[in-house]
Scaffold this motif. Structure first.
Motif, short mmCIF file in Angstrom:
data_model
loop_
_atom_site.label_atom_id
_atom_site.label_comp_id
_atom_site.label_asym_id
_atom_site.label_seq_id
_atom_site.Cartn_x
_atom_site.Cartn_y
_atom_site.Cartn_z
N GLN A 102 -27.27 -19.56 18.65
CA GLN A 102 -27.86 -19.15 19.92
C GLN A 102 -28.77 -20.30 20.40
O GLN A 102 -28.97 -21.28 19.70
N PRO A 107 -29.87 -23.31 28.32
CA PRO A 107 -28.52 -22.75 28.48
C PRO A 107 -27.44 -23.43 27.66
O PRO A 107 -26.30 -22.98 27.67
N GLN A 109 -24.73 -24.56 25.10
CA GLN A 109 -23.94 -23.94 24.04
C GLN A 109 -22.95 -24.98 23.53
O GLN A 109 -22.78 -26.05 24.10
N ASP A 626 -29.01 -18.78 30.30
CA ASP A 626 -27.57 -18.59 30.19
C ASP A 626 -26.94 -18.95 31.52
O ASP A 626 -27.64 -19.27 32.49
N SER A 801 -21.04 -10.21 24.19
CA SER A 801 -21.40 -11.62 24.45
C SER A 801 -20.88 -12.10 25.79
O SER A 801 -20.06 -13.03 25.88
N PHE A 803 -22.54 -13.78 27.83
CA PHE A 803 -23.06 -15.13 28.05
C PHE A 803 -22.10 -16.19 27.51
O PHE A 803 -22.20 -17.37 27.90
N ARG A 804 -21.18 -15.80 26.63
CA ARG A 804 -20.13 -16.74 26.18
C ARG A 804 -18.84 -16.55 26.98
O ARG A 804 -18.16 -17.51 27.34
#
Length: 827
Positions: A102, A107, A109, A626, A801, A803-804
């Motif tokens: 995380q 933001p 990833q 995110d 999830s 945000f993914r």
């Protein structure tokens, strides 16, 4: 933390620094203490203390390597104890760079998060004194079993990387952070110990991985393999106490030379893992660590039983007499000679530096480099020669004047085919869940070597010594003071898409603007979009003219999708003369790590899918950061970020969304929960995304989540890690499963990394579960998404999830999330 992405894709992070930290930045560096400055350029040790540490390191020859799976898995107290206390060469081998974790501070990833976490490890190592290594394995997210981990990672290749790192570091003792059993929890934790155990013997076998020997390593047998028994709780401590033949180490010992215990240093080191929210206490007092031998010669009294870790007595005597010429003549190990050279320079007050006049250069361009040599004490030191990565610099033999800098400048040209300074593990496409690294010698290196390096030849105390310094951009930040930034090789222009995925909810053409930014002065050319069959782009090309460095423009295209559902990739290509450029320039900047420059490909996923939403005006409460707001805009809704929750007019929004970890990170959200629930009661829709459990065994303050919903919800650490796990609908009549998009199991195909995390374990019966999913062999987890008809509106807590999935362009995730936004209007 406020994040801003420029139109050319440069991601900037604006951080409001607490006043207490700003004040601390101006404290002097104590001669007998580790400085706690949050800046990446921190001076961990200084003056006589730093010199004594260097000399004590030279008096020992032992080495120890710790092996685990991720950044923040390492036992920083043990690393500090061995590196700062026992003065042995110490390393941490992390199988991954933590790409699947995380991010609490921004933001980023995936690859970008892996870069941040790599630099956080290096910042931690500067404090605890250890070295850092990696394998090529990519963190694909939380997993519960060894089998799933090896289904992603080719066992023999990752084992080979562990063996390679052991052979080149040559540790006397290897320490495993995990046991290699299910008690470790995370499947990647278990695998780190399984491979560590196997590599202990394989590294010594000349028939295994013989191709490595052509790169200068030899078989290596460590003396022993040990397990660092995990003892976080009193129950675990009691269990460790029962183990026979264990070695007890007290990392709470106070080191008067450093002014701290190793446990305190560990707190400082671990707190560098800011992206993971790993701020740790600097604990004082006795603290035990337990080690047991699991292979090799059993240790009974000390970790280094039977290992001579003392340097040649003649070398030790020379070092203690500070007879550096004598010690230099006696030491044969090149790496130890280099260490002594640096200690020698420190003792004589020699400071060397090489700085660029700018932080980036383009292929075919040049940079002006200033080399500086300074004798800060009244010692006779002569600069004999200097070069820049093999290119001679015009330097006359100079006796350095006392405390007066001697500066030499050289304009360094770069060839037209100079490669961009992309992190080496990102240059080539990935090999599944491994990075593809063409040069095996680079495997394990934490970062690239410097783009340009200065070499100084110095005569000191009758000896000729060689020193190297990276060429860096040195500047003064108005908040943080003197700061350094690595020199980067960048393309002439940067181009990119503004979203990682472009979603077309209808068959209508979409206006797409491609930002183009000059990285080096005047540039002009053409930009085009390369589209797959079935997608239409108009016009074919656009011309651009840029006159100064940093200037940006946009090239606008109309993209029309096919009439049927489709997914493909779209690529932006800028052409300048005969050079094609299809990468962006992304700069990641946080105050605790040096600025990192990477070059993501100028591609985006394009998705055509029928997506409808009833909500057109969305308020968004940003949490840890995110990219969900961009996805909501692609559904056809307007998004407004809500900053002042105490006075904001919620009634003008069709729905309000709380970002990931919003209740964990925003005090104003917790203070104004009643206003939000009243908004729902009056007919609004509130969607709360996942948060991290607080209190009890999880640590933290349980009151932070006391009002996460109108009625009680208790979070857990339960998660569904299989992104393909089946999804069921416990209450199929709920409107969020039907309006405005009919949701079926098909909408959960093509998900990435996981289904969700931190699922509620208990909730008030007034909530109705929307989705149920679980990993193979586990009980159902129906609490991952909870729906509540509250007054005239709808409240939803969702731990899935999004945000993914939304930034990844998963069409079913868009449809399902659009229904959440529309919940209040569809019931």
């Amino acid at each position: 933390m406020k994040s801003v992405r420029t139109s050319a894709g440069i991601l900037l992070h604006l951080t409001s620094t607490p006043k207490r930290v700003r004040c601390f930045l101006f404290l002097p560096v104590f001669l007998s203490a580790i400085c706690l400055s949050p800046l990446f350029g921190q001076k961990n040790l200084a003056g006589e203390t730093q010199l004594r540490q260097k000399l004590e390191n030279l008096e020992t020859t032992g080495s120890v390597m710790m092996i685990a799976a991720h950044p923040d898995d390492e036992n920083t107290a043990l690393l500090a104890y061995f590196a700062r206390g026992r003065h042995v060469r110490t390393a941490y081998l992390s199988l991954t760079r933590g790409e699947g974790g995380q991010n609490l501070i921004g933001p980023e990833q995936g690859d970008a998060l892996g870069i941040i976490r790599t630099q956080e490890l290096l910042a931690a190592r500067k404090i605890d004194g250890a070295e850092q290594y990696f394998t090529r394995a990519i963190d694909f997210g939380f997993t519960k079993t060894v089998e799933e981990t090896f289904a992603h990672w080719p066992r023999e290749k990752v084992l080979g990387d562990v063996v390679w790192n052991i052979r080149r570091f040559r540790p006397d003792v290897i320490i495993l952070r995990f046991s290699g059993t299910p008690r470790d929890g995370h499947g990647q934790h278990q695998v780190s110990a399984i491979l560590g155990k196997e590599a202990f013997s394989v590294a010594a076998d000349p028939t295994k991985y013989p191709e490595q020997f052509q790169y200068g390593v030899q078989p290596w047998q460590a003396k022993r393999l040990m397990y660092n028994v995990i003892a976080f709780t009193k129950e675990q401590e009691a269990e460790a106490d029962k183990m026979s033949d264990r070695i007890d180490l007290d990392v709470g010992q106070y080191n008067p030379e450093l002014g701290y215990s190793y446990a305190e240093i560990a707190g400082m080191s671990r707190s560098q893992h800011r992206s993971q929210g790993m701020g740790a206490p600097e604990q004082k007092g006795s603290q035990k660590q337990y080690l047991v031998t699991i292979a090799g010669d059993k240790a009974t009294k000390d970790v280094f039983d039977g290992i001579n870790i003392a340097a040649d007595p003649k070398v030790v005597a020379a070092l203690r007499a500070r007879d550096f010429p004598a010690a230099y003549a006696l030491i044969k190990d090149p790496s130890k000679k280099k260490e002594l050279s640096e200690a020698w320079a420190l003792a004589n007050g020699l400071w060397l530096d090489s700085s660029s006049d700018k932080y980036s250069v383009t292929p075919g361009g040049s940079t002006k480099v200033t080399l500086t040599a300074l004798s800060r004490l009244s010692r006779r030191i002569t600069l004999l020669a200097a070069d820049l990565s093999g290119t001679a610099v015009n330097v006359a033999t100079t006796v350095l004047p006392s405390n007066e800098p001697s500066r030499f400048t050289h304009t360094m040209p770069f060839p037209a085919d100079a490669p961009y300074s992309q992190p080496y593990w990102l240059v080539q496409p990935k090999d599944g869940w491994l990075y593809f690294v063409p040069d095996p010698r680079e495997i394990g290196d934490p970062q690239n070597p410097p783009v340009l390096e200065a070499h100084f030849k110095i005569r000191m105390d009758g000896a000729d010594l060689d020193y190297s310094r990276p060429v860096q951009y040195r500047y003064v930040d108005h908040v943080y003071g003197e700061t350094i930034r690595p020199l980067a090789v960048v393309p002439q222009v940067a181009t990119r898409f503004t979203q990682p995925a472009l979603v077309f909810p209808t068959t209508d053409a979409r206006h797409v603007e491609i930002p183009i930014r000059s990285n080096a002065g005047k540039n002009s050319g053409e930009v085009r979009l390369s589209a797959p069959e079935g997608w239409r782009v108009e016009p074919a090309t656009r011309h651009f003219d840029l006159t100064t460095t940093g200037q940006e423009t946009t090239a606008a295209f109309d993209v029309t999708p096919p009439s049927v559902d489709a997914q493909a990739d779209l690529r932006a290509i800028a052409t300048i003369g005969d050079r094609e450029i299809s990468v962006g320039t992304e700069v990641i900047e946080y105050p605790h790590i040096p600025a990192q420059t990477l070059f993501p490909p100028a591609t985006t996923k394009v998705v055509r899918a029928d997506i409808r939403t009833l909500s057109r005006n969305i308020g968004y409460i940003v949490g840890a950061g995110d990219e969900v707001p961009d996805a909501i805009r692609q559904m056809g809704a307007a998004v407004t970020f809500l900053d002042n929750l105490a006075t904001a007019d919620f009634s003008r929004f069709d729905a309000i969304v709380a970002g990931v970890r919003a209740f964990n990170t925003r005090a104003d959200l917790r203070a104004n929960y009643a206003r939000l629930f009243q908004y729902v009661e009056d007919g609004g829709t509130l969607v709360v995304q996942y948060n991290v459990p607080e209190g009890g065994p999880f640590g933290g303050d349980p009151s932070l989540l006391e009002h996460i919903g109108p009625y009680p919800i208790t979070l857990s650490r339960e998660r569904v890690v299989d992104e393909d796990a089946s999804v069921k609908f416990p209450n199929p009549q709920l409107p969020v499963l039907h309006n405005p998009n009919p949701i079926t199991e098909k909408d959960f195909q093509g998900w990435v990394q996981e289904r969700g995390l931190n699922f509620p374990s208990e909730w008030d019966p007034k909530y109705q579960p929307v989705l149920e999913s679980h990993d193979a062999g586990e009980e159902p987890h129906p609490g991952g998404e909870l729906y509540l008809h509250y007054g005239k509106g709808a409240y939803i807590y969702t731990a899935y999830s999004w945000f993914r999935q939304l930034p990844a362009g998963v069409p079913g995730a868009y449809r399902a999330f659009a229904n959440l936004l529309s919940a209040g209007k569809s019931q």
